[in-house]
Design an enzyme around this catalytic site. Structure first.
Site, PDB file in Angstrom:
ATOM      1  N   TRP A 102      -6.148  34.170   7.837  1.00 25.86           N
ATOM      2  CA  TRP A 102      -6.689  35.220   8.701  1.00 25.86           C
ATOM      3  C   TRP A 102      -8.016  35.769   8.205  1.00 25.86           C
ATOM      4  CZ3 TRP A 102      -5.460  34.956  13.386  1.00 25.86           C
ATOM      5  CH2 TRP A 102      -4.210  34.472  13.757  1.00 25.86           C
ATOM      6  N   ASP A 177      -7.639  44.592   7.101  1.00 24.53           N
ATOM      7  CA  ASP A 177      -6.699  44.123   8.124  1.00 24.53           C
ATOM      8  C   ASP A 177      -5.296  44.235   7.522  1.00 24.53           C
ATOM      9  OD1 ASP A 177      -5.035  42.666   9.769  1.00 24.53           O
ATOM     10  OD2 ASP A 177      -6.307  40.894   9.876  1.00 24.53           O
ATOM     11  N   LYS A 201       3.814  43.166  14.658  1.00 23.12           N
ATOM     12  CA  LYS A 201       4.620  42.765  13.502  1.00 23.12           C
ATOM     13  C   LYS A 201       5.495  43.928  13.028  1.00 23.12           C
ATOM     14  CE  LYS A 201       0.878  39.762  12.892  1.00 23.12           C
ATOM     15  NZ  LYS A 201       1.463  38.459  13.162  1.00 23.12           N
TER      16      LYS A 201
HETATM   17  N1  PMP Z   1      -4.699  39.262  11.097  1.00 19.58           N
HETATM   18  C1  PMP Z   1      -3.488  39.007  10.599  1.00 19.58           C
HETATM   19  C2  PMP Z   1      -3.199  39.364   9.177  1.00 19.58           C
HETATM   20  C3  PMP Z   1      -2.518  38.423  11.403  1.00 19.58           C
HETATM   21  O1  PMP Z   1      -1.312  38.160  10.915  1.00 19.58           O
HETATM   22  C4  PMP Z   1      -2.817  38.120  12.753  1.00 19.58           C
HETATM   23  C5  PMP Z   1      -1.804  37.537  13.714  1.00 19.58           C
HETATM   24  N2  PMP Z   1      -0.807  36.828  13.228  1.00 19.58           N
HETATM   25  C6  PMP Z   1      -4.106  38.370  13.218  1.00 19.58           C
HETATM   26  C7  PMP Z   1      -5.009  38.964  12.367  1.00 19.58           C
HETATM   27  C8  PMP Z   1      -4.502  38.059  14.623  1.00 19.58           C
HETATM   28  O2  PMP Z   1      -3.870  38.942  15.461  1.00 19.58           O
HETATM   29  P1  PMP Z   1      -3.985  38.870  17.052  1.00 19.58           P
HETATM   30  O3  PMP Z   1      -3.340  37.594  17.456  1.00 19.58           O
HETATM   31  O4  PMP Z   1      -3.239  40.075  17.484  1.00 19.58           O
HETATM   32  O5  PMP Z   1      -5.414  38.924  17.408  1.00 19.58           O
END
Ligand code: PMP
Length: 366
Positions: A102, A177, A201
């Protein structure tokens, strides 16, 4: 009926009590005769839902008064570039720490609509093959950078900063994040410039993204970006610049109330530590049948990646586990293997059931 435990990485397990309340209130919210889903976001009733969700979040995380809270749309992915659009204007550099899937995506996206250089402050892939985390002291961060971006818990690689990174005074604000760990442990909000997290989550269904912003940073938001991407526009309109994800916010509000009733973040932190310890002990105690290659200090308490080292056997594990009520254990599409996400709403019994199944699967296949 088999008890079902849901180990999805997200959208993820929600407390049953929350779902039951939502079910009861589905057609008629609190005697209004109107479902939350079909209610004007400008009504007093919805404003009250939003207000209480924010207040519960503030109290659970002890958010200081000089921080603004927004519930935006676009997921955490939108934040990757939105933070740069808003806070890097007029700066030559942003520091970005890559520790897994991520933060790697964030690193690539962040530079799309800003003139600032996205400087790689540390790369946990080059250093450790994403099996360990670069310590905060080794990050190459400069005082002139707009901010330093990192991901506290890497959902895909199963890595988590055990001690939450903190930068000394004089260094740029931290932008973090926390999508896959928010409210799972105590944090000091004052150590951050910005915290953001997708709801799906630890907080509720997909749709809402929580953004916590230190007030003084809003002065940086440039007027030339579209208002829908401008944090200041959202703050000035009290989160109602445009229609927020009302139902997602409502459920997040119920989850936040549930968290309060459970004893808050401190209680969750203790429970999460027990759950993770139980699962890692099962992996480490399997004599090598199950493996988790992450350095012990960097193991995530939220997303436990593991496997048998054999793709066919992992696939069989996931199938048989699903039949036993242990669902959504298949690892991330690019990594394979298995992954158990054990967020706040996963009870200890769920982890115990998984470890029992692991032992039984090993007896049959070891
Ligand atoms: N950052 C992290 C740490 C994630 O786990 C995720 C999704 N699994 C995201 C960003 C992306 O999130 P979204 O799909 O809601 O844009």
């Amino acid at each position: 009926m088999t008890t079902v435990y849901n180990f999805s990485a997200g959208p993820a397990v929600l407390p049953e009590a929350v779902l039951r309340t939502a079910q009861q209130e589905m057609l008629d919210y609190n005697g209004t005769g109107i479902p939350v889903m079909a209610m004007s976001h400008r009504s007093d009733t919805f404003r009250s839902i939003l207000y209480h969700a924010e207040q519960d979040l503030r109290s659970l995380l002890a958010i200081p008064g000089n921080y603004k809270v927004l519930f935006l749309q676009g997921g955490a992915s939108a934040q990757f570039s939105q933070v740069a659009m808003n806070f890097a204007h007029g700066f030559a550099r942003v520091d970005s720490v890559v520790t897994g899937n991520w933060s790697q995506i964030a690193h690539r996206q962040m530079g799309r609509l800003t003139a600032a250089e996205i400087h790689l402050a540390a790369h946990g892939g080059n250093l450790y093959g994403f099996k360990n985390l670069p310590p905060v002291g080794s990050w190459d961060v400069g005082p002139g950078s707009a901010f330093v971006h990192f991901v506290a818990n890497e959902t895909v690689h199963g890595l988590q900063y055990k001690d939450m990174p903190k930068l000394s005074d004089g260094l740029p604000p931290l932008v973090c994040d926390m999508s896959s760990e928010i409210l799972s442990r105590r944090i000091n909000v004052a150590d951050f410039g910005v915290i953001y997290a997708g709801a799906q989550k630890n907080l509720g269904p997909a749709g809402a993204t929580i953004v916590i912003i230190r007030e003084d940073l809003l002065e940086r938001c440039p007027d030339h970006i579209p208002s829908v991407w401008n944090y200041k526009a959202h703050v000035e309109k009290q989160g109602m610049y445009n229609t927020p994800a009302t139902y997602s916010i409502y459920i997040a509000g119920l989850v936040l109330r549930w968290l309060q009733a459970q004893g808050g973040v401190e209680k969750m932190e203790k429970l999460n530590a027990r759950k993770a310890a139980m699962l890692y002990a099962a992996i480490d105690g399997s004599g090598g049948f199950y493996q988790n290659g992450i350095h012990p200090d960097a193991r995530s308490k939220m997303n436990v990646v593991f496997g048998t080292g054999n793709a066919d056997s992992d696939a069989r594990f996931a199938e048989e586990a699903a039949l036993a009520g242990l669902r959504q254990l298949v690892g991330y599409k690019t990594l394979g293997g298995l992954r158990a996400s054990i967020y706040n709403a996963m009870p200890l019994e769920g982890v115990a059931a998984l470890t029992e199944f692991m032992a039984e699967f090993q007896r049959r296949n070891g």
